[in-house]
Write a protein that holds these residues in place. Structure first.
Motif, mmCIF file in Angstrom:
data_model
loop_
_atom_site.group_PDB
_atom_site.id
_atom_site.type_symbol
_atom_site.label_atom_id
_atom_site.label_comp_id
_atom_site.label_asym_id
_atom_site.label_seq_id
_atom_site.Cartn_x
_atom_site.Cartn_y
_atom_site.Cartn_z
ATOM 1 N N LYS A 230 23.098 -47.035 53.662
ATOM 2 C CA LYS A 230 24.374 -47.625 53.289
ATOM 3 C C LYS A 230 24.954 -46.945 52.053
ATOM 4 N N ALA A 231 24.070 -46.654 51.088
ATOM 5 C CA ALA A 231 24.538 -46.021 49.851
ATOM 6 C C ALA A 231 25.126 -44.644 50.134
ATOM 7 N N PHE A 232 24.434 -43.849 50.945
ATOM 8 C CA PHE A 232 24.938 -42.513 51.254
ATOM 9 C C PHE A 232 26.215 -42.584 52.083
ATOM 10 N N LYS A 233 26.316 -43.585 52.936
ATOM 11 C CA LYS A 233 27.546 -43.750 53.719
ATOM 12 C C LYS A 233 28.735 -43.996 52.800
ATOM 13 N N VAL A 234 28.535 -44.862 51.796
ATOM 14 C CA VAL A 234 29.614 -45.134 50.844
ATOM 15 C C VAL A 234 29.936 -43.887 50.035
ATOM 16 N N MET A 235 28.916 -43.156 49.608
ATOM 17 C CA MET A 235 29.160 -41.934 48.834
ATOM 18 C C MET A 235 29.921 -40.900 49.651
ATOM 19 N N ASN A 236 29.615 -40.832 50.944
ATOM 20 C CA ASN A 236 30.343 -39.894 51.797
ATOM 21 C C ASN A 236 31.787 -40.322 51.982
ATOM 22 N N GLU A 237 32.011 -41.629 52.078
ATOM 23 C CA GLU A 237 33.382 -42.130 52.163
ATOM 24 C C GLU A 237 34.156 -41.826 50.891
ATOM 25 N N LEU B 2 37.069 -39.251 45.692
ATOM 26 C CA LEU B 2 36.904 -40.207 44.602
ATOM 27 C C LEU B 2 35.558 -39.967 43.911
ATOM 28 N N LEU B 3 35.581 -39.969 42.580
ATOM 29 C CA LEU B 3 34.395 -39.778 41.743
ATOM 30 C C LEU B 3 33.739 -38.415 41.930
ATOM 31 N N CYS B 4 34.384 -37.510 42.640
ATOM 32 C CA CYS B 4 33.838 -36.158 42.811
ATOM 33 C C CYS B 4 33.918 -35.416 41.477
ATOM 34 N N ASP B 5 32.872 -34.657 41.158
ATOM 35 C CA ASP B 5 32.856 -33.949 39.885
ATOM 36 C C ASP B 5 32.567 -32.452 40.020
ATOM 37 N N VAL B 6 32.588 -31.942 41.262
ATOM 38 C CA VAL B 6 32.377 -30.510 41.457
ATOM 39 C C VAL B 6 33.033 -30.085 42.769
ATOM 40 N N MET B 7 33.513 -28.848 42.799
ATOM 41 C CA MET B 7 34.065 -28.268 44.022
ATOM 42 C C MET B 7 33.220 -27.056 44.400
ATOM 43 N N ILE B 8 32.665 -27.073 45.610
ATOM 44 C CA ILE B 8 31.852 -25.971 46.112
ATOM 45 C C ILE B 8 32.730 -25.114 47.021
ATOM 46 N N GLU C 36 34.891 -30.778 48.067
ATOM 47 C CA GLU C 36 34.687 -31.701 46.949
ATOM 48 C C GLU C 36 33.350 -32.422 47.154
ATOM 49 N N ALA C 37 32.600 -32.629 46.072
ATOM 50 C CA ALA C 37 31.297 -33.275 46.195
ATOM 51 C C ALA C 37 30.891 -33.908 44.868
ATOM 52 N N HIS C 38 29.733 -34.566 44.885
ATOM 53 C CA HIS C 38 29.164 -35.212 43.705
ATOM 54 C C HIS C 38 27.895 -34.451 43.307
ATOM 55 N N ARG C 39 27.815 -34.034 42.066
ATOM 56 C CA ARG C 39 26.660 -33.252 41.612
ATOM 57 C C ARG C 39 25.337 -33.980 41.862
ATOM 58 N N VAL C 40 25.308 -35.269 41.528
ATOM 59 C CA VAL C 40 24.048 -36.004 41.629
ATOM 60 C C VAL C 40 23.564 -36.077 43.070
ATOM 61 N N VAL C 41 24.485 -36.181 44.030
ATOM 62 C CA VAL C 41 24.087 -36.237 45.442
ATOM 63 C C VAL C 41 23.538 -34.885 45.885
ATOM 64 N N LEU C 42 24.234 -33.806 45.553
ATOM 65 C CA LEU C 42 23.771 -32.471 45.925
ATOM 66 C C LEU C 42 22.422 -32.171 45.286
ATOM 67 N N ALA C 43 22.284 -32.528 43.996
ATOM 68 C CA ALA C 43 21.036 -32.245 43.283
ATOM 69 C C ALA C 43 19.876 -33.063 43.838
ATOM 70 N N ALA C 44 20.158 -34.276 44.302
ATOM 71 C CA ALA C 44 19.095 -35.134 44.825
ATOM 72 C C ALA C 44 18.522 -34.606 46.133
ATOM 73 N N LYS D 186 34.178 -25.680 39.404
ATOM 74 C CA LYS D 186 34.352 -24.975 40.677
ATOM 75 C C LYS D 186 33.278 -23.907 40.791
ATOM 76 N N ILE D 187 32.501 -23.960 41.853
ATOM 77 C CA ILE D 187 31.353 -23.068 42.010
ATOM 78 C C ILE D 187 31.442 -22.365 43.357
ATOM 79 N N GLU D 188 31.335 -21.048 43.322
ATOM 80 C CA GLU D 188 31.384 -20.261 44.557
ATOM 81 C C GLU D 188 29.967 -19.954 45.026
ATOM 82 N N ILE D 189 29.711 -20.204 46.286
ATOM 83 C CA ILE D 189 28.428 -19.881 46.909
ATOM 84 C C ILE D 189 28.616 -18.647 47.771
ATOM 85 N N LYS D 190 27.922 -17.591 47.438
ATOM 86 C CA LYS D 190 28.032 -16.346 48.194
ATOM 87 C C LYS D 190 26.957 -16.288 49.270
#
Length: 340
Positions: free
Chosen positions: A49-56, A62-68, A76-84, A104-108
């Motif tokens: 349920k928690a991840f479903k809400v975070m994905n919504e 909303l509350l996104c703090d990084v762009m990949i 758009e994403a949340h650092r804590v979710v990606l890091a977890a 903003k972070i570029e992934i090559k």
């Protein structure tokens, strides 16, 4: 009340009136007793349920703090979710690298579509592995250290192993250090050599097409014609193009009598998932995928000159197509044009 107070104390009882047997354990302090009586419950649906809400929240930015970013795709994403979920992102965001504070972070080395699928997986735990995406999905999952996805890709490739595609899968597994998959592919490679000797077939595509070679050489009536077998009187096998992980030009020839692989002339352009046939003493590579687009080009290999020559292109772009020879005519059947 006086007589009750003078009576011999009764043993401890439960709420139902049943006696509780005295414990042989040493007495515990009141605080310890309360602690031992606590009940810890785990709600298995809580994390989902928690991840479903975070994905919504992510879908609404909303509350996104990084762009990949990968290629022209921005996520758009949340650092804590990606890091977890990804040790790769965890090291990036918690270390001393500049990315730890970058917005903003570029992934090559990962295409945008694949990166989007993997970040979707981080939030949803859902991923679709297909013949079309497995060769880009596995290395990308390895880069982000999403080991469950990597294993799913290996399991998919292992389930699709066949003597007609094991050479390409073996090379792919070797490049990406997929040990179990490599062992399985090696076992199938022995079957492939026996199959080629039995059929006297000169050409086996090295990409991961799971149907075109099989249908061309094993099920078409033209192969069963004895005159066709005579034309294929040979003891060599040619592996044309493929992916490692991007489309390549490499062509190799295996001599069964010498038990040796040799590099021969490269394709004029990068190609994988092409249809490959032998006709009138020449090898034809038909259509395929160059890493960016499905192609309509057709190239012909002359073994005497060790040279590829381009001939008239098909009218439609095709990859993972069926290619066959009937009555001295070359047929390109079906395939994928990038959308249908």
């Amino acid at each position: 009340m006086h007589s009750s107070a003078a009576a011999t104390p009764a043993g401890p009882r439960t709420m139902e009136g049943e006696s509780i047997k005295p414990s042989s354990q040493p007495p515990v302090q009141a605080g310890d007793d309360e602690k031992n009586q606590r009940t810890i419950t785990v709600n298995p649906a809580h994390m989902g349920k928690a991840f479903k809400v975070m994905n919504e929240l992510r879908s609404k930015q909303l509350l996104c703090d990084v762009m990949i970013v990968a290629e022209d795709v921005e996520i758009e994403a949340h650092r804590v979710v990606l890091a977890a979920c990804s040790p790769y992102f965890c090291a990036m965001f918690t270390g001393d690298m500049s990315e730890s504070k970058a917005k903003k972070i570029e992934i090559k080395d990962v295409d945008g579509r694949t990166l989007n699928k993997l970040i979707d997986y981080i939030y949803t735990a859902e991923i679709e592995v297909t013949e079309e995406n497995v060769q880009v999905l596995l290395p990308a999952a390895s880069l982000l250290q999403l080991m469950d996805v990597r294993q799913n890709c290996c399991d998919f490739l292992q389930s699709q192993l066949h003597p007609t595609n094991c050479l390409g899968i073996r090379a792919f597994a070797d490049v990406h250090t997929c040990t179990d998959l490599l062992q399985q592919a090696n076992a199938y490679a022995g079957k492939a050599e026996q199959l080629a000797q039995f059929l006297c077939v000169e050409t086996i595509p090295s990409d991961l097409s799971l149907s075109s070679f099989y249908h061309t050489y094993l099920q078409e009536d033209s192969f069963k014609n004895q005159s066709q077998i005579g034309l294929l009187g040979c003891m060599v096998m040619i592996v044309v193009g493929g992916q490692a992980p991007k489309a390549i030009r490499s062509v190799e020839c295996y001599d069964f009598e010498e038990d040796r692989w040799d590099q021969i002339a490269e394709l004029p352009s990068r190609r994988c998932r092409a249809g490959v046939v032998f006709m009138a003493g020449h090898v034809y590579a038909v259509g395929g995928f160059n890493g960016s687009l499905r192609v309509r080009t057709v190239d012909v290999y002359d073994g005497v000159k060790d040279q590829w020559t381009s001939i008239a292109s098909m009218q439609e772009r095709r990859s993972t197509l069926g290619a066959a020879v009937l009555n001295d005519l070359l047929y390109a059947v079906g395939g994928f044009d990038g959308s249908t």
